[in-house]
Design an enzyme around this catalytic site. Structure first.
Site, PDB file in Angstrom:
ATOM      1  N   LYS A 145       0.758  -1.151  -0.130  1.00 22.79           N
ATOM      2  CA  LYS A 145      -0.028   0.073   0.176  1.00 22.79           C
ATOM      3  C   LYS A 145       0.834   1.265  -0.107  1.00 22.79           C
ATOM      4  O   LYS A 145       2.223   1.340   0.236  1.00 22.79           O
ATOM      5  CB  LYS A 145      -0.852   0.089   1.382  1.00 22.79           C
ATOM      6  CG  LYS A 145      -0.205   0.005   2.416  1.00 22.79           C
ATOM      7  CD  LYS A 145      -1.125   0.078   3.757  1.00 22.79           C
ATOM      8  CE  LYS A 145      -0.327   0.261   4.961  1.00 22.79           C
ATOM      9  NZ  LYS A 145      -1.117   0.237   6.187  1.00 22.79           N
ATOM     10  N   TYR A 147      15.071  30.300   6.773  1.00 21.93           N
ATOM     11  CA  TYR A 147      13.917  31.146   7.383  1.00 21.93           C
ATOM     12  C   TYR A 147      14.032  31.425   8.843  1.00 21.93           C
ATOM     13  O   TYR A 147      14.036  30.211   9.593  1.00 21.93           O
ATOM     14  CB  TYR A 147      12.570  30.485   7.114  1.00 21.93           C
ATOM     15  CG  TYR A 147      12.469  30.496   5.520  1.00 21.93           C
ATOM     16  CD1 TYR A 147      12.406  31.742   4.881  1.00 21.93           C
ATOM     17  CD2 TYR A 147      11.999  29.353   4.767  1.00 21.93           C
ATOM     18  CE1 TYR A 147      12.222  31.938   3.396  1.00 21.93           C
ATOM     19  CE2 TYR A 147      11.974  29.421   3.348  1.00 21.93           C
ATOM     20  CZ  TYR A 147      11.668  30.676   2.967  1.00 21.93           C
ATOM     21  OH  TYR A 147      11.738  30.721   1.301  1.00 21.93           O
TER      22      TYR A 147
END
Length: 398
Positions: free
Chosen positions: A44, A279
């Site tokens: 999956k 940042y």
């Protein structure tokens, strides 16, 4: 579920190298741990980020007789793959009303049913398709997610038996899922096993003769032989990652990590002390140093939560993400070292060369290694190496 692998002719910005020999070896190891049970390779979420189609082929060639997916769309894509044997069993378990039931029935998928609504839709799909639906009844033995509650189990079983008598379904499996198998000694494990046996007995007393009974996930496959029944469902262990550090490392279980995530340094530069990095300037250089720019970020699946903590191997030394992880890039402080631009930065791998592992990143980000590998995005090519068992296409990285 697409195969993104290409054989690089020049250094890639980033790559997730998938070691297919390790995958095959892991399948063999897991089969040996549960010799009396068949093995389902759970692929999956694009095989936990490793590439579902290629990993499914290799797992089946190495001895997996079942494939497992969450969604029916994932399962249908596997069934359409000419690289897989037409008779391999494929199961999917995450359904919503109005899903592609008829397509699943026509494709011969095993579909999981947790309640009456799902059984009704499977029956209608079987009528439309003109063939019986392969149905696996799921019991909720304590996880509290999908699955039929014990008090509703008799009604679901009775209705499924009626549908089987009418030739509309074949009840191929009875199954459940553990909540805490990754926590050794947790009382819920024994409680779930007891309830599962009771719910199995009820169904079998009503005439259900399933091909497979299964509850064991990766941690139960590794540590709980009494849970193996007829089939074990191995997900994260298939990819060489321990389902829980408390249970032991991958190496403790004879497993090898399959994915190595690396990138090429995009810039190396000198800066003075007191220079803010990324940042918010959450990292400021303590003195004159060199900075290396690693051109992957949270858009590629590098967790922003690992800002300031994520480990990277550059030039044979562990470095740490300096400042915030940005969308497309992050910085490491190289401490004055001057690797060439284009040099390899290894975020994680098996650890053979001293590089961090996915578990190291999980600890740095406050999560689990499942998430670290699964979240690696589609901008990062999967480069397959050591392919042997399945067909090899030109340029697939073998």
């Amino acid at each position: 579920m697409s195969e993104t692998a290409t054989a690089p002719t020049a250094p890639l910005r980033a790559r997730a190298e998938i070691d297919l020999a390790a995958l095959r070896a892991n399948v063999r190891t897991l089969r040996a741990l549960a010799p009396g049970a068949a093995l389902m390779a759970v692929v999956k979420s694009d095989a936990y980020g490793h590439g579902a189609l290629r990993c499914a082929r290799e797992a089946v060639a190495a001895g997996a007789s079942w494939l497992g997916t969450a969604t029916p769309e994932e399962a249908l894509a596997l069934r359409a793959d000419p690289g897989l044997p037409a008779d391999v069993r494929i199961m999917c378990w995450l359904w919503t009303p109005g899903g592609p039931w008829r397509e699943a029935v026509e494709a011969g998928l095993d579909v999981s049913v947790s309640g009456m609504w799902a059984l009704r839709e499977a029956v209608e799909a079987a009528r439309a398709a003109g063939r019986p639906a392969l149905v696996q009844l799921k019991a909720d033995t304590g996880l509290g997610r999908n699955g039929c509650q014990p008090e509703d189990w008799p009604e679901l079983v009775a209705e499924a038996v009626r549908a089987q008598t009418a030739g509309l379904v074949r009840i191929t499996g009875l199954w459940s899922h553990f909540a805490c198998a990754d926590e050794p000694g947790h009382p819920s494990v024994a409680a779930q096993l007891t309830l599962f046996r009771e719910m199995l007995a009820h169904a079998e007393e009503r005439g259900v003769r399933p091909e497979v009974r299964h509850i064991a996930n990766s941690p139960a496959t590794l540590t709980l032989p009494e849970s193996h029944f007829d089939l074990v469902r191995t997900g994260i262990a298939l990819y060489g990652i321990s389902p829980s550090p408390e249970l032991g490392t991958a190496a403790d279980f004879g497993l090898r990590p399959v994915m190595t995530l690396a990138a090429s340094l995009a810039l190396v530069k000198h800066v003075q002390g007191g220079h803010g990095v990324s940042y918010g300037h959450h990292y400021v250089t303590p003195g004159r140093t060199t900075l290396g720019l690693v051109p992957v970020g949270y858009a590629d699946g590098v967790p922003r939560h690992a800002s300031g903590t994520g480990p990277v191997l550059v030039g044979g030394k562990w470095r740490t993400v300096a400042g915030r992880v940005a969308m497309d890039q992050f910085v490491v402080d190289l401490g004055g070292d001057e690797p060439e631009v284009g040099s390899e930065a290894v975020l994680f791998g098996p650890g053979d060369r001293g590089e961090p592992t996915a578990e190291d990143w999980a600890q740095a980000a406050g999560t689990i290694a499942y998430e670290i590998v699964t979240r690696i995005g589609t901008r990062v090519p999967r480069v397959y190496v050591n392919g042997e068992a399945s067909g090899q296409e030109p340029g697939d990285g073998n």
